[in-house]
Design a protein around this motif. Sequence first.
Motif: not given
Lengths: 156, 167
Positions: B31, B34-37, B39
């Motif tokens: 990873k 951040p997950i939002k970025i 996506i």
Amino acid sequence: MTFSICMLITWIVIIILSLIPKRLSEIDMVFLFFVNTIFELSIFTIFHVNLKWLNISQEVEKSLADLMFRLIMVPLFFIISTNILLYSWKFLKWIIILAMLVCFILMKDLLKSLGILTTHHWNMMYSILMFCSYLIFSRLMAWFITKAGSKEVDKL
Amino acid sequence: MIVYDNQFNANEWFIIIGLGIGIVTTMILPKRFPIKISIVFFMCGIYSGFFFDHSLSVQPVSFYDVNDNSSYQFFDFLSYLTFGPFSYLYFYFFDWFNFKNKYIPIYILMWSFICLGFEWCATYVGVYHYQHGYSMYYSFSIYLLVLSSWLFLYFRYYGKSSVTLTK
């Protein structure tokens, strides 16, 4: 002329989006813009290319006007609607959504009267269904992206 | 409607395998964002695929058709999804190598050639069917523009500060 009218309407939508109080962050709205465009293009292409219920004018100016509407105006329109749905107001937000539905139907009529769009087997009910599906999809995607972000904040 | 092919063959397998490899690669890589970025970076490619395919391959001049015929099919949709891992990996390696500004144009050029290579393979197996004089070489300039604009997203939403974005 046709292109300028569509450009003006698109610009008004951009102004409205920039003026309204936002409930979503900028990155959330970028995500919403992407997914709303993908959803809108897919649904429209099915009606246009596969079912041939909607036909776009072959003229360059009119087809460009249509592209601007579908690639910019419609996704932004549903980012506005999603922001409004996230307001804490009880009744007023639904009145605004109803007004947006009327605007959406009027825009479809405008496209027809400008000769950009011709329709076969189409009536107002389909426009309402289209609006509702875009609205629900956009709201669900907003829920998804805010949840995705909040999970990470919780972990931190 | 123009029909190029009626069978489940090379173009469908190319999309399935390409998408599978792309998604697995995206998942197994450590990873980085951040997950939002992540996506948004993933969606960025899918959006660009849709944007250009639905503006270049529609009226008034349809420059190319995708897959077996000129209508919109499920495999057309899947083919657009394959752009997602591309954009994610583009951002991933850009962030990983942490290029100096003067090397950014070389990085963009390198990825444009990679994209061109994949487009050549896709055309060879029958994913794309060019019309009205369109060729891959026109796509090259589009790749340069699109890949450059993606970096705007990177610097706007990740390069500056990742803390505010997870709010």
